[in-house]
Design a protein around this motif. Structure first.
Motif: not given
Length: 403
Positions: A124, A144, A148, A361
């Protein structure tokens, strides 16, 4: 005509990216088992109350056998992972389903997720640094939100992350109900199938420390394991489910927090609220997608409505999560709400296998964003955010941000 006499188009049209259609509240109050018409033109029943959705998702009479001759087709061209014949290869119920979950769930425990946190945080941080280097405004989803979860699930499965653009297209064809024609869907699925076939052949020759290698090592059904086709389809399903839902949820969660700046400021002041904020974001996600379709293999009753054998029902967890009978001040975003028994991950024997991964996450993304970009804000008004149309999984086209 009253709402209980109407046949509503489904998904219910809604231009607002982060807010629910007005019909949800009316349906919960007046018509909890509504008549809807799917993109295919077939009819189904839509459930919007919390208790009804939870009951149906836990009831083994409501199955995933959407390939039954009298089941409603979700899309005209056979699009959508729900209609795929491959979706039926993973055992649907009974001991076989429990055995499949036991084999796979070992890789998705909370303990394993906690061990992965530092690596997730590093990914991240690197992705955010790259976005900042490119300059504002940036697209948080593309920079992002999407990469990710792809990096993480690829690492868990032992799949080369550099192939992520191919996964994006394949998963779109598997999950989109309206965008692609039958030939395009079948071609993409064939490519995906061949890719996974080649990948598994490589793992049989050279096993790695990953989920797919472990499933191969467990042996076949005679040893309590899975057959070759089940391993292949499990890999495809986890690759799609493991990135598409979370990638979209990252963008929606951050947008929900930035659309009302007081939420972001509250998190900056007290980062200990990250865990409950993630849960509340999941509960209040008004753009979660299609919901879960179920096929009724014997007649029963829901909310006083008789449903005959062969009925297809759509469980709207997003509508159920705003039910005032289950949540106090259900329409309010409460960063401190606890407990929060939302249905974003389903319920019962088929509840989302990867929910610990998704939660981790989402928490990591918030932790890193708050630390590295405390001045983050939307670079466009909330009203200009656009939904992705046609996906079984709801999302935003882009999440424009500046800092």
């Amino acid at each position: 005509m009253s709402i209980d006499e109407q046949v509503l188009p489904y998904p219910i049209p809604n231009d607002a990216a982060l807010r629910p259609p007005a019909e949800w509240a009316e349906l919960r109050g007046k018509c909890p088992v509504a008549h809807v018409e799917l993109p295919s033109g077939d009819r189904a029943r839509l459930l919007t109350r919390y208790e009804d959705v939870r009951q149906v998702l836990a009831d083994p009479r409501f199955t995933r056998q959407l390939n039954a001759p009298d089941a409603a087709r979700l899309s005209a061209d056979g699009g959508g992972v729900f209609n795929s014949e491959m979706a039926m290869i993973i055992p649907d119920s009974g001991e076989e389903h429990q055995q499949w979950r036991r084999l796979v769930s070992k890789w998705f425990t909370a303990k394993r997720m906690n061990a992965m946190r530092p690596a997730m945080a590093r990914i991240a941080e690197d992705l955010i640094d790259e976005m900042v280097e490119r300059g504002a405004p940036g697209d948080l989803k593309a920079s992002l939100g999407f990469p990710l979860p792809v990096y993480v699930i690829c690492d868990m499965l032992g799949v080369p992350a550099e192939d992520r653009d191919r996964f994006s297209y394949w998963s779109d064809t598997l999950l989109n109900l309206t965008r692609y024609g039958k030939d395009e869907i079948e071609a993409a699925q064939a490519e995906f199938f061949q890719y996974m076939t080649d990948l598994l052949a490589g793992k049989r020759a050279e096993p790695g420390d990953d989920l797919l290698s472990e499933l191969i090592a467990a042996g076949g059904p005679e040893n309590g394991g899975l057959n070759d086709l089940q391993i292949l389809v499990t890999g495809m399903a986890l690759l799609v489910a493991g990135h598409e839902t979370t990638a979209n949820m990252i963008g929606k969660m951050v947008s929900m927090l930035l659309a009302d700046r007081s939420r972001w400021e509250a998190l900056l002041a007290d980062p200990s609220l990250i865990r409950t904020t993630v849960e509340e974001s999941l509960r209040l996600d008004a753009n979660s997608g299609f919901g879960l379709p179920r096929y009724l293999k014997e007649g029963t009753e829901v909310s006083g409505v008789e449903l005959p054998k062969g009925t297809t029902v759509i469980c709207s967890m997003a509508a159920a999560n705003r039910d005032e009978s289950a949540f106090e001040a259900a329409e309010e975003f409460d960063l401190t709400r606890s407990p929060n028994p939302h249905l974003a991950f389903g319920a019962g024997a088929h509840s989302c296998l990867g929910q610990a991964l998704a939660r981790t996450e989402l928490q990591v993304v918030l932790e890193v964003l708050l630390r590295k970009l405390p001045t983050l804000e939307l670079a466009a008004p909330e009203a200009e955010l656009e939904r992705v149309e046609g996906l079984a999984v709801g999302g935003l086209r882009a999440v424009p941000v500046r800092w």
